[in-house]
Design a protein around this motif. Structure first.
Motif, mmCIF file in Angstrom:
data_model
loop_
_atom_site.group_PDB
_atom_site.id
_atom_site.type_symbol
_atom_site.label_atom_id
_atom_site.label_comp_id
_atom_site.label_asym_id
_atom_site.label_seq_id
_atom_site.Cartn_x
_atom_site.Cartn_y
_atom_site.Cartn_z
ATOM 1 N N ASN A 61 1.289 -2.786 4.762
ATOM 2 C CA ASN A 61 1.049 -3.521 6.010
ATOM 3 C C ASN A 61 0.637 -2.599 7.160
ATOM 4 N N GLY A 62 0.514 -1.291 6.865
ATOM 5 C CA GLY A 62 0.103 -0.333 7.882
ATOM 6 C C GLY A 62 1.223 0.158 8.775
ATOM 7 N N ARG A 63 2.469 -0.205 8.423
ATOM 8 C CA ARG A 63 3.624 0.193 9.222
ATOM 9 C C ARG A 63 4.328 1.391 8.609
ATOM 10 N N PHE A 64 4.924 2.213 9.464
ATOM 11 C CA PHE A 64 5.790 3.304 9.041
ATOM 12 C C PHE A 64 7.242 2.904 9.273
ATOM 13 N N TYR A 65 8.098 3.282 8.340
ATOM 14 C CA TYR A 65 9.538 3.047 8.461
ATOM 15 C C TYR A 65 10.249 4.389 8.345
ATOM 16 N N THR A 66 11.351 4.540 9.057
ATOM 17 C CA THR A 66 12.096 5.792 9.065
ATOM 18 C C THR A 66 13.537 5.544 8.603
ATOM 19 N N ILE A 67 13.993 6.352 7.665
ATOM 20 C CA ILE A 67 15.379 6.252 7.184
ATOM 21 C C ILE A 67 16.008 7.638 7.224
ATOM 22 N N SER A 68 17.195 7.741 7.794
ATOM 23 C CA SER A 68 17.933 9.006 7.787
ATOM 24 C C SER A 68 18.499 9.243 6.395
ATOM 25 N N ASP A 91 5.676 -9.354 0.277
ATOM 26 C CA ASP A 91 4.235 -9.294 0.033
ATOM 27 C C ASP A 91 3.683 -7.877 0.144
ATOM 28 N N HIS A 92 4.506 -6.938 0.637
ATOM 29 C CA HIS A 92 4.024 -5.574 0.866
ATOM 30 C C HIS A 92 4.836 -4.553 0.068
ATOM 31 N N ASP A 93 4.196 -3.404 -0.182
ATOM 32 C CA ASP A 93 4.822 -2.337 -0.958
ATOM 33 C C ASP A 93 4.679 -1.001 -0.230
ATOM 34 N N ILE A 94 5.484 -0.046 -0.654
ATOM 35 C CA ILE A 94 5.409 1.308 -0.109
ATOM 36 C C ILE A 94 4.307 2.080 -0.840
ATOM 37 N N VAL A 95 3.412 2.716 -0.069
ATOM 38 C CA VAL A 95 2.320 3.480 -0.677
ATOM 39 C C VAL A 95 2.429 4.979 -0.382
ATOM 40 N N LEU A 107 -3.481 11.681 6.945
ATOM 41 C CA LEU A 107 -4.699 10.880 6.895
ATOM 42 C C LEU A 107 -4.336 9.528 6.305
ATOM 43 N N LEU A 108 -4.612 8.454 7.050
ATOM 44 C CA LEU A 108 -4.319 7.093 6.608
ATOM 45 C C LEU A 108 -5.615 6.404 6.225
ATOM 46 N N ALA A 109 -5.567 5.543 5.210
ATOM 47 C CA ALA A 109 -6.783 4.842 4.790
ATOM 48 C C ALA A 109 -6.455 3.440 4.316
ATOM 49 N N SER A 110 -7.358 2.502 4.646
ATOM 50 C CA SER A 110 -7.194 1.113 4.214
ATOM 51 C C SER A 110 -8.094 0.838 3.013
ATOM 52 N N ASP A 140 -7.248 -7.267 4.254
ATOM 53 C CA ASP A 140 -7.238 -5.822 4.031
ATOM 54 C C ASP A 140 -5.794 -5.342 3.958
ATOM 55 N N GLU A 141 -5.593 -4.104 3.512
ATOM 56 C CA GLU A 141 -4.256 -3.522 3.495
ATOM 57 C C GLU A 141 -4.355 -2.004 3.477
ATOM 58 N N ALA A 142 -3.279 -1.345 3.892
ATOM 59 C CA ALA A 142 -3.212 0.108 3.796
ATOM 60 C C ALA A 142 -3.096 0.480 2.316
ATOM 61 N N THR A 143 -3.901 1.435 1.894
ATOM 62 C CA THR A 143 -3.969 1.773 0.475
ATOM 63 C C THR A 143 -3.525 3.193 0.175
ATOM 64 N N ALA A 144 -3.821 4.138 1.081
ATOM 65 C CA ALA A 144 -3.558 5.545 0.760
ATOM 66 C C ALA A 144 -3.146 6.327 1.994
ATOM 67 N N ILE A 145 -2.408 7.405 1.745
ATOM 68 C CA ILE A 145 -1.986 8.330 2.788
ATOM 69 C C ILE A 145 -1.844 9.702 2.141
ATOM 70 N N CYS A 146 -2.210 10.743 2.885
ATOM 71 C CA CYS A 146 -2.002 12.103 2.379
ATOM 72 C C CYS A 146 -1.799 13.045 3.549
ATOM 73 N N PRO A 147 -1.041 14.130 3.350
ATOM 74 C CA PRO A 147 -0.895 15.125 4.407
ATOM 75 C C PRO A 147 -2.235 15.802 4.669
ATOM 76 N N VAL A 148 -2.478 16.165 5.915
ATOM 77 C CA VAL A 148 -3.691 16.905 6.246
ATOM 78 C C VAL A 148 -3.436 18.375 5.927
#
Length: 205
Positions: A61-68, A91-95, A107-110, A140-148
């Motif tokens: 869904n393009g959102r970031f979540y933070t957990i300690s 309806d959404h999953d962690i990518v 780097l975020l990508a849809s 559309d949805e967020a599909t990929a993420i990688c460290p720069v």
């Protein structure tokens, strides 16, 4: 004084399954260790961390979540569904899952091929509802993420077409849809990676 100062610093191994179950085993176990999952489930992410760390979860869904990390369930059993800790629709999953590091960029990508670069400091979420960073339309949805990590970007579509270009062509933003990195007639984006042009490109399938 921050409450984090009272957390005892201990090594852990975070284990996250395809179906969204998460747990933290004590110590740094082998990342290739044979971990037991529920029937029909399997491993998705496994990483070493410390109880004083925070993890960043990026969703379709393009959102970031933070957990300690000190809030993660223990290593016995299968853990708990991550949806009990964050407000993530079925309806959404962690990518993507990462240990929070100051000054890191991602780097975020849809699926439509849009994306941008964001600082780790800008994605920390203060609530279970997360923080909207990559804005995606209904189809559309967020599909990929990688460290720069490098000066170049490799992007591959579901059509198996690979495109390489300079990382300077992608803007750094705090939130938005980003720029079109690759266009598709059929399908959409499959994966992205950053790399040093001088070192060449390697890809893990």
């Amino acid at each position: 004084m921050s409450l984090d100062a009272f957390i005892e610093k201990e090594p852990i191994t975070i284990i996250f399954s395809e179906k969204g179950w998460i747990k933290a085993a004590k110590g740094n176990i082998e990342l290739t260790a044979d971990v037991k999952y529920k029937d029909g489930d399997r491993g998705k992410y496994i990483m070493h961390a410390e109880t004083t760390d925070k993890i960043l979860l990026f969703s379709t869904n393009g959102r970031f979540y933070t957990i300690s990390c000190d809030k993660l369930p223990g290593g016995r059993g299968f853990g708990e569904p991550v949806r009990l800790m964050i407000d993530l629709d079925n309806d959404h999953d962690i990518v993507g899952m990462f240990i929070y590091k100051p000054d890191q960029k991602y780097l975020l990508a849809s699926h439509s091929g849009r994306g941008f670069i964001v600082k780790s400091e800008d994605v920390i979420a203060q609530t279970k509802g997360g923080k909207q960073i990559l804005v995606v339309k209904e189809n559309d949805e967020a599909t990929a993420i990688c460290p720069v990590e490098g000066n170049s970007i490799a992007i591959i579509g579901e059509n198996r077409k690979l495109l390489l270009f300079s990382i300077d062509e992608v803007p750094e933003m705090g939130k938005g849809r980003g720029v079109i990195m690759q266009r598709y007639k059929d399908g959409g984006l499959s994966d992205v990676k950053t790399f040093e042009k001088e070192d060449g490109l390697t890809w893990r399938t």
